[in-house]
Design a protein around this motif. Structure first.
Motif, PDB file in Angstrom:
ATOM      1  N   GLN A 126      -5.445   7.206 -15.813  1.00 46.29           N
ATOM      2  CA  GLN A 126      -4.029   6.893 -15.607  1.00 46.29           C
ATOM      3  C   GLN A 126      -3.503   7.485 -14.302  1.00 46.29           C
ATOM      4  OE1 GLN A 126      -2.226   4.811 -17.465  1.00 46.29           O
ATOM      5  NE2 GLN A 126      -4.022   4.464 -18.747  1.00 46.29           N
ATOM      6  N   ALA A 127      -3.777   8.767 -14.086  1.00 42.00           N
ATOM      7  CA  ALA A 127      -3.186   9.466 -12.939  1.00 42.00           C
ATOM      8  C   ALA A 127      -3.575   8.841 -11.608  1.00 42.00           C
ATOM      9  CB  ALA A 127      -3.584  10.936 -12.967  1.00 42.00           C
ATOM     10  N   ASP A 128      -4.812   8.345 -11.493  1.00 41.89           N
ATOM     11  CA  ASP A 128      -5.285   7.839 -10.208  1.00 41.89           C
ATOM     12  C   ASP A 128      -5.384   6.317 -10.147  1.00 41.89           C
ATOM     13  OD1 ASP A 128      -5.435  10.385  -9.228  1.00 41.89           O
ATOM     14  OD2 ASP A 128      -7.582  10.622  -9.542  1.00 41.89           O
ATOM     15  N   GLN A 129      -4.792   5.637 -11.107  1.00 38.42           N
ATOM     16  CA  GLN A 129      -4.814   4.180 -11.095  1.00 38.42           C
ATOM     17  C   GLN A 129      -4.244   3.587  -9.805  1.00 38.42           C
ATOM     18  OE1 GLN A 129      -6.285   2.039 -13.054  1.00 38.42           O
ATOM     19  NE2 GLN A 129      -5.473   0.248 -11.975  1.00 38.42           N
ATOM     20  N   PRO A 130      -3.095   4.063  -9.293  1.00 47.93           N
ATOM     21  CA  PRO A 130      -2.565   3.486  -8.040  1.00 47.93           C
ATOM     22  C   PRO A 130      -3.544   3.598  -6.870  1.00 47.93           C
ATOM     23  CG  PRO A 130      -0.889   4.814  -9.130  1.00 47.93           C
ATOM     24  CD  PRO A 130      -2.172   5.074  -9.851  1.00 47.93           C
ATOM     25  N   VAL A 131      -4.300   4.691  -6.804  1.00 47.60           N
ATOM     26  CA  VAL A 131      -5.254   4.862  -5.717  1.00 47.60           C
ATOM     27  C   VAL A 131      -6.400   3.872  -5.838  1.00 47.60           C
ATOM     28  CG1 VAL A 131      -6.928   6.445  -4.697  1.00 47.60           C
ATOM     29  CG2 VAL A 131      -4.690   7.271  -5.349  1.00 47.60           C
ATOM     30  N   ARG A 132      -6.894   3.687  -7.042  1.00 50.61           N
ATOM     31  CA  ARG A 132      -7.986   2.728  -7.222  1.00 50.61           C
ATOM     32  C   ARG A 132      -7.532   1.306  -6.866  1.00 50.61           C
ATOM     33  NH1 ARG A 132      -8.633   6.052 -11.694  1.00 50.61           N
ATOM     34  NH2 ARG A 132      -7.708   4.526 -13.093  1.00 50.61           N
ATOM     35  N   GLU A 133      -6.259   1.009  -7.136  1.00 50.58           N
ATOM     36  CA  GLU A 133      -5.725  -0.302  -6.739  1.00 50.58           C
ATOM     37  C   GLU A 133      -5.733  -0.445  -5.217  1.00 50.58           C
ATOM     38  OE1 GLU A 133      -1.890  -1.031  -8.412  1.00 50.58           O
ATOM     39  OE2 GLU A 133      -2.524  -0.558 -10.451  1.00 50.58           O
ATOM     40  N   ILE A 134      -5.401   0.627  -4.515  1.00 52.41           N
ATOM     41  CA  ILE A 134      -5.435   0.585  -3.043  1.00 52.41           C
ATOM     42  C   ILE A 134      -6.862   0.382  -2.562  1.00 52.41           C
ATOM     43  CG2 ILE A 134      -5.104   1.958  -0.949  1.00 52.41           C
ATOM     44  CD1 ILE A 134      -2.744   3.324  -2.341  1.00 52.41           C
ATOM     45  N   PHE A 135      -7.802   1.140  -3.088  1.00 51.68           N
ATOM     46  CA  PHE A 135      -9.191   1.036  -2.658  1.00 51.68           C
ATOM     47  C   PHE A 135      -9.740  -0.374  -2.882  1.00 51.68           C
ATOM     48  CE2 PHE A 135      -9.816   5.836  -3.522  1.00 51.68           C
ATOM     49  CZ  PHE A 135      -9.455   6.138  -2.219  1.00 51.68           C
ATOM     50  N   VAL A 163       0.833  -1.195   0.000  1.00 53.59           N
ATOM     51  CA  VAL A 163       0.000   0.000   0.000  1.00 53.59           C
ATOM     52  C   VAL A 163       0.870   1.248   0.000  1.00 53.59           C
ATOM     53  CG1 VAL A 163      -1.607   1.365   1.399  1.00 53.59           C
ATOM     54  CG2 VAL A 163      -2.001  -1.084   1.076  1.00 53.59           C
ATOM     55  N   GLU A 164       1.956   1.238   0.766  1.00 53.33           N
ATOM     56  CA  GLU A 164       2.857   2.386   0.806  1.00 53.33           C
ATOM     57  C   GLU A 164       3.467   2.662  -0.561  1.00 53.33           C
ATOM     58  OE1 GLU A 164       6.887   3.967   3.138  1.00 53.33           O
ATOM     59  OE2 GLU A 164       6.126   1.935   3.477  1.00 53.33           O
ATOM     60  N   GLU A 165       3.897   1.608  -1.256  1.00 54.12           N
ATOM     61  CA  GLU A 165       4.498   1.794  -2.581  1.00 54.12           C
ATOM     62  C   GLU A 165       3.491   2.352  -3.565  1.00 54.12           C
ATOM     63  OE1 GLU A 165       5.157   0.917  -6.700  1.00 54.12           O
ATOM     64  OE2 GLU A 165       3.835  -0.336  -5.462  1.00 54.12           O
ATOM     65  N   ARG A 166       2.249   1.843  -3.519  1.00 51.64           N
ATOM     66  CA  ARG A 166       1.214   2.342  -4.424  1.00 51.64           C
ATOM     67  C   ARG A 166       0.877   3.800  -4.109  1.00 51.64           C
ATOM     68  NH1 ARG A 166       0.457   1.016  -8.954  1.00 51.64           N
ATOM     69  NH2 ARG A 166       2.696   1.188  -8.635  1.00 51.64           N
ATOM     70  N   LEU A 167       0.818   4.126  -2.813  1.00 52.07           N
ATOM     71  CA  LEU A 167       0.508   5.500  -2.438  1.00 52.07           C
ATOM     72  C   LEU A 167       1.630   6.438  -2.851  1.00 52.07           C
ATOM     73  CD1 LEU A 167      -1.267   6.644   0.761  1.00 52.07           C
ATOM     74  CD2 LEU A 167       0.696   7.921  -0.037  1.00 52.07           C
ATOM     75  N   LEU A 168       2.886   6.025  -2.692  1.00 48.87           N
ATOM     76  CA  LEU A 168       4.008   6.869  -3.094  1.00 48.87           C
ATOM     77  C   LEU A 168       4.051   7.056  -4.604  1.00 48.87           C
ATOM     78  CD1 LEU A 168       6.924   5.688  -0.764  1.00 48.87           C
ATOM     79  CD2 LEU A 168       5.637   7.825  -0.655  1.00 48.87           C
ATOM     80  N   THR A 169       3.677   6.015  -5.351  1.00 44.41           N
ATOM     81  CA  THR A 169       3.619   6.141  -6.808  1.00 44.41           C
ATOM     82  C   THR A 169       2.608   7.214  -7.190  1.00 44.41           C
ATOM     83  OG1 THR A 169       4.236   3.826  -7.142  1.00 44.41           O
ATOM     84  CG2 THR A 169       3.114   4.931  -8.962  1.00 44.41           C
TER      85      THR A 169
END
Length: 634
Positions: A282-291, A256-262
């Motif tokens: 594209q810009a918010d893909q890492p956040v959706r992965e966390i959710f 989660v930390e790596e995805r949030l930092l990305t």
């Protein structure tokens, strides 16, 4: 006695006058005696931006303007000194304005650059002004001194230092008080330069951290660890947090930390539209992965609250609040507020909370029942408030329970409930069949309050156009002649977003008739979305046919006639008065003409006539559908 009073009075006046003269003399002396050699050495030591010897000195338009007299014209562009760094070709010119690289653009009668001069023009006659009160002018004077042009540098400094106020600093910082100490003022400019440089792609944050640490050692009065020294503490905290950022250990991939930092180290211009908007795929893909990890992502995010590492996310300046660089902990808390929705312990997103608040919350929240947690987070039945993130997570992870949630919202929504979060989740679902989507949206269009029915029909237009046509016709027939609310938020006008998705000529004819029957304010608002960027080329000919039907409509819309209905960004809100035909011509021009001649309220009837004729000429080249109500019997 009278003579004595007069003498005392005249002496007091003389003393006051002498004090004023002395102060002015000191200012002039300080301005004339700036040690540019010292400033140049500082600028070179910190590798400040410097133009090439061949770069042209100009004044560039900074993108702002001010009105001239009572004309409300926007043609008085504001120019500031700078250097062209890519030649004069094109309508966009790269300019080094002080230490910042900006893009000066041409607009209407405002060219991107003009010939350099220290003299201010006559605004009323020339339609532009030149200001030297920005910190960038001081920085430009240092650049001129580095080029050996000390005489010109000093003249520019005199212009800058004589300004009534200094622009470019925080409103409450008191930058003008630094004028007697130009090297400290330059140090402040250097700090801002490096702070902004951290936002540039590919820059080396370690080198910037070292440079700022050296700056802090050389100019300690510019930095303070005391929180009551707001601006100095702000600078000091930035340096400390930057050092922390560059020395931190990299997290493991996939955490989660790596995805949030990305996500923290990517930028996006449309983030205000939400994590699930098409602009942010594209810009918010890492956040959706966390959710989409659901409850298991919450504890790792709580552990990051309070983390001071810097990110590329910026909260812009508002009123007297300065621009703020969000930290990792700020972003973690933002995501926690989103996924916890109605269950969040934090209601004010502008106040950064201490980690203890979230630690107490997670200790008292049962995350083992994920569906129960998401249901309570997604919809507050009592207040009728919906929350997008838990709704989206539930749709993806628990589609059967999501369907029950949809039924709950449909039955319990209030007239002000924001139902788009639910209807858009149905529309975009990859876990629900088209038939089930159609059923759910049709059910919502029947059960939701009248003020919310359109949201369901609008989503249905993407899923089942035939069913949508049957449902939207009754809503169109109910459009009133006028509404008792602001036009720009009225549901009657918002039906345009549904109609634009359909290629059913019967729908367009009915909608055109409704617009012709509507009051001028509502009529124009029904046209307003037809050149929105999101719709692209969808049903363009129908939109053009609809708009062109009003090119002969001479009705004048006057905002002063009913100010309560014209609040907010209503159609053509920059015009107090405008005729429907001129508004339509302006809208059509944005769709089919390539022009830089943007209308404003200084336009004469002749200019509007020319624009209408140009639009009609282009429309004549297209085979538009006949959507006039009279064509029904043809």
């Amino acid at each position: 006695m009278k003579d004595q009073i007069l003498w005392i009075g005249s002496s007091w006046f003389k003393c006051l006058l002498m004090g004023f003269v002395v102060c002015q003399a000191r200012l002039l002396f300080a301005a004339d005696e700036v040690d540019f050699d010292k400033l140049v050495r500082i600028a070179e030591r910190y590798d400040c931006p410097q133009p090439n010897e061949t770069d042209d000195l100009i004044v560039g338009w900074d993108g702002s303007w001010r009105t001239i007299g009572q004309s409300n014209s926007r043609d008085a562009g504001i120019y500031r000194p700078g250097f062209v760094i890519n030649g004069h070709s094109g309508k966009e010119v790269k300019v080094l304005m002080g230490f910042a690289k900006v893009t000066a653009k041409s607009r209407k009668t405002i060219p991107a650059t003009r010939q350099f001069t220290l003299e201010s023009p006559d605004e009323r006659r020339d339609g532009f002004t030149i200001l030297h009160n920005h910190l960038s002018s001081f920085e430009t004077s240092v650049q001129l001194a580095r080029m050996g042009k000390k005489d010109l540098a000093n003249k520019l400094w005199v212009k800058f230092s004589a300004s009534e106020y200094v622009d470019g600093g925080h409103a409450q910082e008191g930058v003008r008080e630094m004028l007697p100490n130009p090297d400290l003022l330059l140090a402040r400019s250097i700090f801002e330069y490096y702070k902004q440089k951290t936002l540039e792609p590919g820059c080396n944050w370690k080198d910037i951290a070292n440079a700022l640490d050296k700056l802090r050692s050389e100019f300690p009065t510019l930095f303070s660890a005391a929180k009551q020294d707001y601006n100095e503490n702000y600078r000091n905290q930035f340096v400390e947090d930057l050092k922390l950022t560059v020395t931190a250990i990299e997290p493991m991939n996939g955490t989660v930390e790596e995805r949030l930092l990305t996500w923290a180290n990517t930028t996006g211009d449309m983030r205000h539209l939400g994590f699930y908007d098409s602009h942010n795929v594209q810009a918010d893909q890492p956040v959706r992965e966390i959710f989409l990890r659901g409850a298991e992502a919450i504890k790792p995010m709580v552990d990051l609250v309070g983390d001071r590492r810097l990110t590329l996310h910026v909260r812009p300046a508002v009123d007297n609040a300065r621009e703020y660089r969000l930290r990792v902990g700020d972003l973690a808390e933002m995501l926690l507020r989103e996924i916890s929705g109605a269950s969040s312990p934090v209601k004010n997103e502008w106040i950064t909370q201490k980690p203890d608040i979230w630690l107490d919350w997670i200790a008292n929240t049962d995350l083992t029942d994920e569906t129960g947690f998401l249901e309570s987070a997604a919809f507050d039945v009592r207040s009728g408030t919906t929350h997008e993130v838990p709704i989206r997570v539930m749709e993806h992870r628990h589609p059967e329970r999501f369907i029950k949630l949809v039924e709950t919202v449909s039955k319990n929504a209030k007239r002000y409930t924001y139902c788009h979060y639910v209807t858009d989740a149905i529309r975009d679902s990859s876990t629900i069949s088209v038939a089930e989507k159609s059923r759910l949206l049709s059910m919502m269009s029947e059960q939701l309050p009248d003020q919310q029915k359109r949201t369901a029909v609008q989503a249905l237009a993407y899923v089942n156009k035939d069913m949508t046509a049957d449902l939207v016709l009754p809503l169109i027939k109910k459009i009133p002649k006028d509404v008792n609310e602001p036009y720009w938020t009225s549901e009657a006008a918002a039906l345009t977003h549904v109609v634009m998705q359909l290629d059913d000529i019967k729908i367009w004819r009915e909608y055109l008739q409704a617009a012709k029957n509507a009051s001028v304010g509502l009529r124009m608002e029904m046209m307003e979305p037809m050149n929105y960027s999101y719709i692209g080329e969808t049903n363009l000919d129908f939109r053009l046919a609809f708009l062109s039907s009003f090119l002969a409509d001479e009705t004048v819309r006057n905002q002063d006639a009913d100010p309560q209905k014209y609040t907010g960004p209503c159609a053509a809100f920059t015009f107090k008065k405008i005729s429907v035909r001129n508004y339509v011509a302006m809208t059509l021009a944005s769709l089919i003409l390539k022009t830089d001649d943007y209308p404003d309220d200084s336009w004469t009837p002749d200019k509007w006539e020319i624009l209408r004729k140009e639009v009609q000429l282009q429309l004549a080249k297209r085979n538009l559908p006949d959507i006039s109500p009279e064509s029904i019997d043809k």
